[in-house]
Motif scaffolding. Structure first.
Motif, PDB file in Angstrom:
ATOM      1  N   GLY A 131     -55.739   6.665  93.954  1.00 31.43           N
ATOM      2  CA  GLY A 131     -56.134   7.209  92.659  1.00 31.43           C
ATOM      3  C   GLY A 131     -57.297   6.405  92.129  1.00 31.43           C
ATOM      4  O   GLY A 131     -57.918   5.627  92.855  1.00 31.43           O
ATOM      5  N   HIS A 132     -57.582   6.597  90.850  1.00 34.58           N
ATOM      6  CA  HIS A 132     -58.678   5.852  90.239  1.00 34.58           C
ATOM      7  C   HIS A 132     -58.279   4.406  89.992  1.00 34.58           C
ATOM      8  O   HIS A 132     -57.119   4.098  89.723  1.00 34.58           O
ATOM      9  CB  HIS A 132     -59.084   6.483  88.899  1.00 34.58           C
ATOM     10  N   GLY A 133     -59.256   3.555  90.071  1.00 34.39           N
ATOM     11  CA  GLY A 133     -59.108   2.153  89.717  1.00 34.39           C
ATOM     12  C   GLY A 133     -60.370   1.723  89.001  1.00 34.39           C
ATOM     13  O   GLY A 133     -61.362   2.455  88.978  1.00 34.39           O
ATOM     14  N   THR A 134     -60.328   0.590  88.388  1.00 36.08           N
ATOM     15  CA  THR A 134     -61.513   0.100  87.695  1.00 36.08           C
ATOM     16  C   THR A 134     -61.475  -1.416  87.638  1.00 36.08           C
ATOM     17  O   THR A 134     -60.485  -2.036  88.044  1.00 36.08           O
ATOM     18  CB  THR A 134     -61.615   0.696  86.269  1.00 36.08           C
ATOM     19  N   TYR A 135     -62.550  -1.978  87.168  1.00 32.83           N
ATOM     20  CA  TYR A 135     -62.641  -3.416  86.979  1.00 32.83           C
ATOM     21  C   TYR A 135     -62.787  -3.708  85.498  1.00 32.83           C
ATOM     22  O   TYR A 135     -63.448  -2.956  84.778  1.00 32.83           O
ATOM     23  CB  TYR A 135     -63.862  -3.989  87.709  1.00 32.83           C
ATOM     24  N   GLU A 136     -62.157  -4.761  85.060  1.00 33.97           N
ATOM     25  CA  GLU A 136     -62.357  -5.251  83.701  1.00 33.97           C
ATOM     26  C   GLU A 136     -63.118  -6.556  83.807  1.00 33.97           C
ATOM     27  O   GLU A 136     -62.859  -7.353  84.708  1.00 33.97           O
ATOM     28  CB  GLU A 136     -61.015  -5.474  83.016  1.00 33.97           C
ATOM     29  N   GLY A 137     -64.040  -6.799  82.893  1.00 33.59           N
ATOM     30  CA  GLY A 137     -64.799  -8.038  82.937  1.00 33.59           C
ATOM     31  C   GLY A 137     -66.164  -7.828  83.555  1.00 33.59           C
ATOM     32  O   GLY A 137     -66.593  -6.706  83.809  1.00 33.59           O
ATOM     33  N   THR A 138     -66.830  -8.923  83.837  1.00 29.36           N
ATOM     34  CA  THR A 138     -68.172  -8.851  84.401  1.00 29.36           C
ATOM     35  C   THR A 138     -68.103  -8.776  85.919  1.00 29.36           C
ATOM     36  O   THR A 138     -67.054  -8.995  86.516  1.00 29.36           O
ATOM     37  CB  THR A 138     -68.982 -10.097  84.001  1.00 29.36           C
ATOM     38  N   ASP A 139     -69.219  -8.506  86.537  1.00 30.96           N
ATOM     39  CA  ASP A 139     -69.278  -8.402  87.996  1.00 30.96           C
ATOM     40  C   ASP A 139     -68.732  -9.645  88.678  1.00 30.96           C
ATOM     41  O   ASP A 139     -68.091  -9.554  89.712  1.00 30.96           O
ATOM     42  CB  ASP A 139     -70.705  -8.148  88.468  1.00 30.96           C
ATOM     43  N   ALA A 140     -68.986 -10.819  88.116  1.00 29.95           N
ATOM     44  CA  ALA A 140     -68.525 -12.059  88.733  1.00 29.95           C
ATOM     45  C   ALA A 140     -67.001 -12.160  88.739  1.00 29.95           C
ATOM     46  O   ALA A 140     -66.415 -12.894  89.521  1.00 29.95           O
ATOM     47  CB  ALA A 140     -69.113 -13.266  87.997  1.00 29.95           C
ATOM     48  N   GLU A 141     -66.337 -11.386  87.879  1.00 23.26           N
ATOM     49  CA  GLU A 141     -64.874 -11.456  87.771  1.00 23.26           C
ATOM     50  C   GLU A 141     -64.161 -10.338  88.533  1.00 23.26           C
ATOM     51  O   GLU A 141     -62.941 -10.263  88.501  1.00 23.26           O
ATOM     52  CB  GLU A 141     -64.468 -11.381  86.296  1.00 23.26           C
ATOM     53  N   ARG A 142     -64.874  -9.483  89.198  1.00 21.30           N
ATOM     54  CA  ARG A 142     -64.258  -8.302  89.811  1.00 21.30           C
ATOM     55  C   ARG A 142     -63.096  -8.609  90.739  1.00 21.30           C
ATOM     56  O   ARG A 142     -62.155  -7.869  90.802  1.00 21.30           O
ATOM     57  CB  ARG A 142     -65.293  -7.479  90.553  1.00 21.30           C
ATOM     58  N   SER A 143     -63.147  -9.697  91.465  1.00 20.36           N
ATOM     59  CA  SER A 143     -62.095  -9.958  92.437  1.00 20.36           C
ATOM     60  C   SER A 143     -60.759 -10.295  91.781  1.00 20.36           C
ATOM     61  O   SER A 143     -59.724 -10.227  92.423  1.00 20.36           O
ATOM     62  CB  SER A 143     -62.505 -11.087  93.382  1.00 20.36           C
ATOM     63  N   VAL A 144     -60.741 -10.631  90.509  1.00 20.54           N
ATOM     64  CA  VAL A 144     -59.475 -10.983  89.858  1.00 20.54           C
ATOM     65  C   VAL A 144     -59.092 -10.011  88.757  1.00 20.54           C
ATOM     66  O   VAL A 144     -57.993 -10.084  88.246  1.00 20.54           O
ATOM     67  CB  VAL A 144     -59.507 -12.426  89.274  1.00 20.54           C
ATOM     68  N   ASP A 145     -59.964  -9.113  88.378  1.00 16.70           N
ATOM     69  CA  ASP A 145     -59.690  -8.249  87.241  1.00 16.70           C
ATOM     70  C   ASP A 145     -59.654  -6.760  87.586  1.00 16.70           C
ATOM     71  O   ASP A 145     -59.949  -5.925  86.757  1.00 16.70           O
ATOM     72  CB  ASP A 145     -60.724  -8.482  86.137  1.00 16.70           C
ATOM     73  N   GLY A 146     -59.293  -6.418  88.789  1.00 18.40           N
ATOM     74  CA  GLY A 146     -59.180  -5.016  89.159  1.00 18.40           C
ATOM     75  C   GLY A 146     -57.872  -4.446  88.649  1.00 18.40           C
ATOM     76  O   GLY A 146     -56.919  -5.167  88.386  1.00 18.40           O
ATOM     77  N   CYS A 147     -57.830  -3.120  88.448  1.00 21.08           N
ATOM     78  CA  CYS A 147     -56.578  -2.500  88.016  1.00 21.08           C
ATOM     79  C   CYS A 147     -56.510  -1.061  88.508  1.00 21.08           C
ATOM     80  O   CYS A 147     -57.515  -0.438  88.809  1.00 21.08           O
ATOM     81  CB  CYS A 147     -56.426  -2.568  86.503  1.00 21.08           C
ATOM     82  N   TRP A 148     -55.281  -0.574  88.605  1.00 18.80           N
ATOM     83  CA  TRP A 148     -55.018   0.820  88.941  1.00 18.80           C
ATOM     84  C   TRP A 148     -55.016   1.614  87.643  1.00 18.80           C
ATOM     85  O   TRP A 148     -54.602   1.119  86.606  1.00 18.80           O
ATOM     86  CB  TRP A 148     -53.657   0.981  89.583  1.00 18.80           C
ATOM     87  N   ILE A 149     -55.396   2.888  87.723  1.00 22.36           N
ATOM     88  CA  ILE A 149     -55.364   3.756  86.562  1.00 22.36           C
ATOM     89  C   ILE A 149     -54.199   4.739  86.724  1.00 22.36           C
ATOM     90  O   ILE A 149     -54.234   5.602  87.602  1.00 22.36           O
ATOM     91  CB  ILE A 149     -56.696   4.531  86.405  1.00 22.36           C
ATOM     92  N   PRO A 150     -53.153   4.601  85.910  1.00 21.73           N
ATOM     93  CA  PRO A 150     -52.030   5.544  85.993  1.00 21.73           C
ATOM     94  C   PRO A 150     -52.406   6.888  85.358  1.00 21.73           C
ATOM     95  O   PRO A 150     -53.432   7.019  84.678  1.00 21.73           O
ATOM     96  CB  PRO A 150     -50.925   4.840  85.204  1.00 21.73           C
ATOM     97  N   HIS A 151     -51.572   7.878  85.551  1.00 20.73           N
ATOM     98  CA  HIS A 151     -51.827   9.247  85.083  1.00 20.73           C
ATOM     99  C   HIS A 151     -52.129   9.314  83.585  1.00 20.73           C
ATOM    100  O   HIS A 151     -52.989  10.058  83.157  1.00 20.73           O
ATOM    101  CB  HIS A 151     -50.612  10.121  85.413  1.00 20.73           C
ATOM    102  N   ASP A 152     -51.424   8.524  82.781  1.00 20.25           N
ATOM    103  CA  ASP A 152     -51.540   8.638  81.325  1.00 20.25           C
ATOM    104  C   ASP A 152     -52.459   7.588  80.699  1.00 20.25           C
ATOM    105  O   ASP A 152     -52.390   7.351  79.494  1.00 20.25           O
ATOM    106  CB  ASP A 152     -50.161   8.565  80.672  1.00 20.25           C
ATOM    107  N   SER A 153     -53.349   7.014  81.476  1.00 19.79           N
ATOM    108  CA  SER A 153     -54.288   6.027  80.941  1.00 19.79           C
ATOM    109  C   SER A 153     -55.187   6.683  79.899  1.00 19.79           C
ATOM    110  O   SER A 153     -55.673   7.802  80.086  1.00 19.79           O
ATOM    111  CB  SER A 153     -55.155   5.443  82.052  1.00 19.79           C
ATOM    112  N   GLY A 154     -55.430   5.945  78.814  1.00 20.07           N
ATOM    113  CA  GLY A 154     -56.180   6.495  77.698  1.00 20.07           C
ATOM    114  C   GLY A 154     -57.685   6.466  77.850  1.00 20.07           C
ATOM    115  O   GLY A 154     -58.384   7.137  77.109  1.00 20.07           O
ATOM    116  N   GLY A 155     -58.236   5.710  78.729  1.00 16.29           N
ATOM    117  CA  GLY A 155     -59.688   5.682  78.823  1.00 16.29           C
ATOM    118  C   GLY A 155     -60.182   4.596  79.729  1.00 16.29           C
ATOM    119  O   GLY A 155     -59.405   3.922  80.406  1.00 16.29           O
ATOM    120  N   SER A 156     -61.488   4.421  79.726  1.00 15.54           N
ATOM    121  CA  SER A 156     -62.118   3.492  80.666  1.00 15.54           C
ATOM    122  C   SER A 156     -62.029   2.049  80.251  1.00 15.54           C
ATOM    123  O   SER A 156     -61.784   1.638  79.200  1.00 15.54           O
ATOM    124  CB  SER A 156     -63.565   3.867  80.878  1.00 15.54           C
TER     125      SER A 156
END
Length: 156
Positions: A131-156
């Protein structure tokens, strides 16, 4: 962001998949593992058992917020196919499948917690997310701040 599930485990899934490859598929070199039919290798009976085989399989094509998360074309089908393959061909006994509207934040979190509570030291555990996933934080933090997006996620 509320509604995103930290990707605890890209490394966890990678380690588990590497472990599956290490265990091997059984049979002889060059054998093709498939369900049924003449010459098929019965992967479930040829794998050494180390405990209970458990899985949580998640596949989300459609999101509650379709205006934010575009519809995908294969995540659900891939999850359903993998779920069936694990049960039918590899002897997974404790499997949970969450697809589309079943895969809410609370349902996914509850399924992860339930799986963690049931899993024993000798069990093989596989967690799969499509499914969809995204990163929170800056590019330098991508390896530790990734997340899955569940069906009822409210936004980006």
């Amino acid at each position: 962001m509320r509604g995103a599930i930290p990707s605890l485990g890209f490394w966890l899934l990678s380690v588990l998949c590497a472990g599956c490859a290490t265990v091997g598929l059984g049979g002889q070199a060059g054998d093709v593992v498939r369900s049924g039919g003449p010459g098929a290798v019965d992967a479930a009976s040829s794998l050494p058992r180390i405990g209970t085989y458990r899985s949580l399989i998640i596949g989300i094509d459609r999101y509650e917020r379709g205006d934010v998360w575009r519809t995908l074309g294969a995540a659900r089908k891939d999850a359903e196919t993998l779920h069936g393959l694990l049960k039918e061909s590899y002897g997974f006994e404790d499997t949970t499948l969450l697809v589309d509207e079943e895969a809410t934040y609370d349902a996914v979190l509850g399924a992860l917690q339930g799986l963690a509570g049931r899993a024993g030291e000798e069990d093989l555990v596989l967690v799969y997310f499509a499914g969809h996933g995204t990163y929170e934080g800056t590019d330098a933090e991508r390896s530790v701040d990734g997340c899955w997006i569940p069906h009822d996620s409210g936004g980006s």
